[in-house]
Structures are given as C-alpha cells and as structure tokens.
Scaffold this motif. Sequence first.
Motif, PDB file in Angstrom:
ATOM      1  N   ARG A 230       0.812  -1.214   0.000  1.00 60.20           N
ATOM      2  CA  ARG A 230       0.000   0.000   0.000  1.00 60.20           C
ATOM      3  C   ARG A 230       0.845   1.264   0.000  1.00 60.20           C
ATOM      4  N   ASP A 231       1.840   1.346   0.889  1.00 60.94           N
ATOM      5  CA  ASP A 231       2.649   2.559   0.977  1.00 60.94           C
ATOM      6  C   ASP A 231       3.462   2.774  -0.293  1.00 60.94           C
ATOM      7  N   ALA A 232       4.056   1.696  -0.815  1.00 62.08           N
ATOM      8  CA  ALA A 232       4.879   1.833  -2.019  1.00 62.08           C
ATOM      9  C   ALA A 232       4.042   2.277  -3.213  1.00 62.08           C
TER      10      ALA A 232
ATOM     11  N   ALA B 268      -3.865 -12.417  -2.468  1.00 62.35           N
ATOM     12  CA  ALA B 268      -5.120 -11.675  -2.596  1.00 62.35           C
ATOM     13  C   ALA B 268      -4.941 -10.217  -2.199  1.00 62.35           C
ATOM     14  N   ARG B 269      -4.168  -9.970  -1.130  1.00 59.62           N
ATOM     15  CA  ARG B 269      -3.938  -8.591  -0.689  1.00 59.62           C
ATOM     16  C   ARG B 269      -3.127  -7.818  -1.733  1.00 59.62           C
ATOM     17  N   GLU B 270      -2.098  -8.444  -2.311  1.00 55.81           N
ATOM     18  CA  GLU B 270      -1.293  -7.776  -3.333  1.00 55.81           C
ATOM     19  C   GLU B 270      -2.131  -7.438  -4.562  1.00 55.81           C
ATOM     20  N   ARG B 271      -3.001  -8.341  -4.969  1.00 58.45           N
ATOM     21  CA  ARG B 271      -3.829  -8.089  -6.144  1.00 58.45           C
ATOM     22  C   ARG B 271      -4.825  -6.961  -5.899  1.00 58.45           C
ATOM     23  N   ARG B 272      -5.394  -6.923  -4.710  1.00 55.41           N
ATOM     24  CA  ARG B 272      -6.323  -5.830  -4.400  1.00 55.41           C
ATOM     25  C   ARG B 272      -5.601  -4.487  -4.435  1.00 55.41           C
TER      26      ARG B 272
ATOM     27  N   ARG C 249      -6.303  -1.568  -7.207  1.00 54.82           N
ATOM     28  CA  ARG C 249      -6.749  -0.249  -6.767  1.00 54.82           C
ATOM     29  C   ARG C 249      -5.918   0.845  -7.442  1.00 54.82           C
ATOM     30  N   PHE C 250      -4.592   0.623  -7.541  1.00 57.15           N
ATOM     31  CA  PHE C 250      -3.742   1.596  -8.226  1.00 57.15           C
ATOM     32  C   PHE C 250      -4.105   1.685  -9.703  1.00 57.15           C
ATOM     33  N   MET C 251      -4.291   0.538 -10.355  1.00 54.38           N
ATOM     34  CA  MET C 251      -4.568   0.545 -11.784  1.00 54.38           C
ATOM     35  C   MET C 251      -5.942   1.134 -12.090  1.00 54.38           C
ATOM     36  N   ALA C 252      -6.858   1.021 -11.143  1.00 54.34           N
ATOM     37  CA  ALA C 252      -8.165   1.647 -11.354  1.00 54.34           C
ATOM     38  C   ALA C 252      -8.046   3.165 -11.391  1.00 54.34           C
ATOM     39  N   LEU C 253      -7.095   3.713 -10.618  1.00 53.52           N
ATOM     40  CA  LEU C 253      -6.882   5.154 -10.613  1.00 53.52           C
ATOM     41  C   LEU C 253      -6.037   5.613 -11.796  1.00 53.52           C
TER      42      LEU C 253
END
Length: 504
Positions: free
Chosen positions: A267-269, A453-457, A461-465
């Motif tokens: 998330r932070d990266a 699963a956490r990495e994909r979410r 989320r980044f790619m959606a933005l």
Amino acid sequence: MATPLDADALDIDPLLDDPATRIVVCCGSGGVGKTTTAAALGVRAAERGRRTVVLTIDPARRLAQSMGLSELDNTPREVPGIDKAAGGELHAMMLDMKRTFDEIVETHADTDRAKAILENPFYQSLSTGFAGTQEYMAMEKLGQLRAGDEWDLIVVDTPPSRSALDFLDAPGRLGSFLDGKFIKLMMAPARVGGRAGMKVVNLGMAGLSLFTGALNKLLGAGLLRDVQTFIAAMDTMFGGFRTRADATYRLLQAPGTAFLVVAAPERDALREAAYFVERLAADRMPLAGLVLNRVHGSEAAGLSAERALAAAENLEDGGIVDREGGKVLDRDAPSAGPADPEDGSPAVENPGHTRSVTTLGGNEKTETTTETAERTIAERTVPDARSATDRASTHGGTPDGDGDTQGSDGGRDGDESRDSLLESRDSREGSAEVSVLAAGLLRLHADRMRLLARERRTRDRFMALHPDVPLAEVAALPGDVHDLDGLRAIGERLADQPRSAGSR
C-alpha cells in the motif's frame, strides 16, 4: 503472470532496443528494488547491443556488488562479464556530488579563480551538504553524459523516497537562490567595488545584524567574508549553472527520455508510485510505465486459503472429517453402565440402532450401531493393550515366573510380538509427524494465498486510478540479487510480460 483487466503490458525490450530512447530514469520509494531494476535494465540493454552506462545516485553499494565491481566512483567503469556478441557494453558509475561540483568549477573558471573557489570554506560546505546540491549535481552529471554523445543509453537510478524527483526542481530552486535578495546583497561588493561597495553592503546588512551575529556564532566569525569571497568568485559562473540546469530539464521532457516508476505490491509503495505518476504528468515528463517488483505467486493457486485451513484443522484433529461416521464414534462410545428407564422397565445395555446384516449362509441377523462402533474401536486399539497372558495363549505358551512365555515356540513368538509392537509404534509416530508437517505446510499455503489476494487488491486499486499506465510485474526471487546472473534473471522477467491486456 496476471495483469489487471484494464492494464496494458509494459514492453521492456522494444523500449531498450529503440535507438531513439537515450535516457531511462528509474524512480520510486526506498526498498522496492529500484537499484536492482536499473542495473538489470542496463545489463539487458548492453547484451542486446547498446553501449550503456548506469548512473546511480543512491549512496548504497548494492549496484557495485551486483556487477562484480569493487567500487563505483564518479567515472564510468566497464562491467566485466557482459556478453558483447551483439556489440554492446556496460559501464557503471556512482554520483560523487562534491567531485562533480569541483569539475564544474575547474571547467568554467580560470585556474586562479577555480583555486580560490575550491579552497573557500563556504564552498566546501556547500558542495558536500547543502540542501538540493545532490539533486542539482545529478542533473549536471546527466547533462554531461548526454552531451558527450558517447552512450547509446543512460540508465539513471534516483535516490529513494519522494526526493527522487527533487532533481526536477533543481533548476527552479537554483534560479530562486541566484535571484534571491540575499545573494544579490552578497554580490554587491564585487559589482560596486571598493569602499563604496562595502558601505552599500553595510547599510543593507544593518537590519540583519542580529541574524548575521547568530550565524557568526554558529558557523564562525568569518562566515560573511567567506560567503562574499565565494559569491565574488562564482559571479561569472551563475549564469552557466542556470543555463545548463534548464537544458537538462528540457532533456528530461524530450521524447528520447523514458521514466519508469518502480514499486512493490504494498500500500505505501503504491501510494508513493501514484505520487510519482501524477507529478510526472504535471511536469509533462514522458512516463513509460510501472514496474511492480517482488510479486508473489503460487503453483497451487487452485487451493484456496479457506480450504487449506480446513484441511490443516482436519489433520490436527486426527482426521476426524475423514472418518466414515465423523464424530459418531465419540458420541456412541459405550457408557460406564446402563441407566434404568424412567418407566421402570429393565435396562438394556447399549441398545443402539438395529440394522439387518446378511451372514455368509444367507441368513440375516440384527446388530446395533454401538456394536459396530465397539468393533471399530477394538480394531483400532493398539495391539500392545493386550495382556501378556493373552499374547501367550495366542501362541500356545504360558508365562513363567518372570513373565516370559514357555513352550515350543514361546521365545521366538515373544520376540516377534515385541518387534510387531515396536513397528506399530514407529508407524504411528511417523504418521503423526507427517500429519503435523502437512498441517503446517497447509497453513503456510493459506498465508501465501492471503498475501496474493492482498497484493492483487492493492495493485488493482492503483490501476483503477491510473488505467493508462502500462504495467510490468516481476515475480519475487527466493534470494537477493548479487551477481550478473541474478540481474539477467530480473531482466528476463521484466521482458516476459503478457502481450495482451486483460490476460489473467
């Protein structure tokens, strides 16, 4: 390798092979593999036929170690072990901020003035620790490498964290510094000259007497004299600094430059990566794509975390789910004794449920499920639960006074019985160890699937933005990269991306 449904794959090889690509800048937060990515790109470009130099601004020594060099300095050094069959070669260097500043002074000032500047105490402090000097010198060095036209490709590894983009602000900061009132005030004596100039300075500095007094106490009584001497010597060079910085800034905006934002699936990266992407867009810098490092995967992705945990619990409970009756054996186990019914009728011992059983002779008899349970329990009972007398009678012998069986085959049968008991015990212990090990592995797999699963979410989320940012994913390696073979492996993984967007 999976990519989000709306993400294009980042084509690394066409980017490196394109003669129009002259500069690749890797930026990102610390600890995401940015230095390794830059080195891997340099190795791959060189072995594909391009004369490449990798410039690192990160003071860490990982780049030198991974390339088999004892050290890196301000001069490009050739990396041994590169395959030159395609005609390329690789050099590497590390920015020496002070040495780069010294080279600028020596190049753009005459001998006497350069000596005065290099020996000036204020310059020595400025060239080693002044805020923003490193970023500006990085732009100077990049400009020098590009102006020489010696290299087909320059790969730049920037400092970690958000300061990785501070070199974009270097020209503006330098202009503000040179045009500031303080610098103009300090330059007045050199421009006016003589006592008149010093009177102007004294009048202008009257309001700053308290401030300069504090500086004198902090940095020494000769601070103002050193600053004035430095500015007087640098006066003719200030315009050159601004001109070269502006030229390098325009070079970073040119079509021949490509920025790669490097991140990890955390998330932070990825939040930092989003900052880089937005900043580059605001400054009209050409973004090539996002490199997502250390992405985890599994060859057993079909086994979900929930199913793995359920299987682990089953093994830890002794395989209770695998029993034909589940926990019915525990529920239907014989009680300590029959209880009298409330209506006063005779008690029936463990009546259970009756069922019809066909014997070998074709006749039917009834038995209870409790009897079946008892028989099953008896079959599972450990053989050494039998008494020594029972074991002896089975083999036709009787125990003597010492507990040993006597008879024609008594001794041999006793040994075989003990061996059988030992083998049975070892088998049970081995089975228990296997179950514990299997349960532990299943729990590790469940943790891995949760991580995936956490990495994909986070990635989605980044790619959606930022759906228009091409993506390259690099699978995590089992160990650290410390040689050319490891860098080649990273380069291959960078190039091995799905060709079509939306593949999963």
